[in-house]
Write an enzyme that holds these catalytic residues in place. Structure first.
Site, PDB file in Angstrom:
ATOM      1  CG  ASN A  13      -0.210   0.027   2.529  1.00  0.00           C
ATOM      2  OD1 ASN A  13       0.985  -0.275   2.593  1.00  0.00           O
ATOM      3  ND2 ASN A  13      -0.898   0.387   3.591  1.00  0.00           N
ATOM      4  CB  CYS A  14       4.155   1.742  -1.501  1.00  0.00           C
ATOM      5  SG  CYS A  14       5.491   2.955  -1.602  1.00  0.00           S
TER       6      CYS A  14
END
Length: 336
Positions: A72-73
């Site tokens: 979830n960058c």
């Protein structure tokens, strides 16, 4: 053990893909690197394929056994690290390739903006293998063509010493110019795709906060903490809590917004100027906490080391964060 395949498409405003994931006995793990347990996207991929899903923060696995990584960058670190290692990467945040690792972020290994609705089960395992074999055959053909072309080019070269000397000098000069030219391109690319959009985002967010009146509310809440060294120590401990730091870390948005608000308080004279340095360390206590498993993986640490190292570093922040604030406070006496 028999496995099934899934097709993963890009989500709304996403990029890349679609990816077809087919676990094997050698690569049977789907890792979730989201800092908040197992992500629903990783869980669905595991349920549909029969792979084993693990939280990489708690139970890291070797990259050789990993078929896919769910992240979830919102930045560039995790988005480029796993494609660089050849691991299929599914980002739940809608981003496009950017940063120094953007050359590894390709459509055939990376997809972003993915939700559980963008995952479709398929039984076309054979098709996936045929596609892989076709890809390998194509790569072998390209290699053979390259070898043939290089051989033909080598046969056409002049054998004279003077010509070889000129050719060597030209190659060195070309590599020198190309290195600096590429460095300039990477710098401008990083500036345009990362720095400027983030600056615009923070400016817009701060503008909304101030216009809506939320800024005054947050300022009133933060002023008691930011106005004295005891409050800054408490703020650093809050930011360094192991259950919060991996969540506050990505993209540094929280630190940027809080830092801007504290900066406004310093500018108006509510918060003393000499507290600027310790305030900086207080709001950045969570920096890098979301990247710990990835960093240990890049360092080729053993899975047991990653398992023990991640919580150890997270809990160590509870000690180092207040100490950093106090040390900065000591140096801040020069600003008085």
């Amino acid at each position: 053990m028999s496995y099934r395949s899934v097709k993963i498409s890009k989500g709304n405003h996403g990029w890349g893909g679609p990816l077809t994931i087919t676990p094997t006995n050698e690569k049977s793990y789907v890792i979730s690197v989201t800092g908040g347990g197992i992500d629903p996207v990783a869980q669905k991929i595991a349920d549909l394929t029969g792979a084993e899903v693990v939280d990489s923060f708690a139970n890291p696995v070797p990259k050789e056994k990993t078929i896919a990584a769910v992240i979830n960058c919102g930045g560039t670190a995790r988005s480029g690290v796993y494609p660089k290692m050849g691991i299929l990467t599914i980002n739940t945040v809608a981003i496009t390739p950017a940063g120094p690792l953007s050359k590894f972020i390709k459509e055939d290994i990376f997809v972003s903006g993915v939700t559980v609705d963008d995952i479709d089960g398929t039984e076309k395992v054979e098709d996936s293998k045929e596609s892989l074999e076709g890809s390998v055959s194509s790569e072998e053909q390209q290699v053979n063509d390259t070898v043939v072309a290089d051989t033909q080019s080598s046969n056409r070269q002049e054998e004279g010493r003077l010509l070889r000397l000129i050719d060597a000098v030209g190659k060195v000069a070309g590599e020198f110019v190309n290195t600096f030219y590429q460095a300039g391109r990477d710098t401008i690319d990083t500036l345009i795709k990362n720095v400027l959009p983030f600056m615009a985002f923070v400016a817009t967010l701060v503008g909304i906060i101030n216009y809506s009146g939320i800024g005054k509310v947050l300022a009133n809440i933060l002023s008691p903490l930011a106005g004295n060294i005891v409050g800054l120590v408490i703020l650093s401990i809050i930011c360094a809590l192991p259950i919060l730091s991996p969540i506050l870390g990505p993209a540094g948005v929280i630190a940027a917004v809080v830092g801007t608000l504290i900066g406004q308080q310093i500018g108006t004279g509510i918060v003393p100027m000499y507290l600027a340095l310790p305030a900086l360390f207080a709001i950045d206590a969570q920096a890098g906490c979301d990247f710990i498993p990835v960093g240990l993986t890049l360092g080729e640490a053993e899975p047991d080391t990653i398992t023990s190292g991640t919580p150890a570093i997270l809990f160590s922040r509870l000690l180092t964060a207040p100490l950093a604030v106090l040390i900065a406070y000591g140096f801040s006496f020069l600003l008085r």
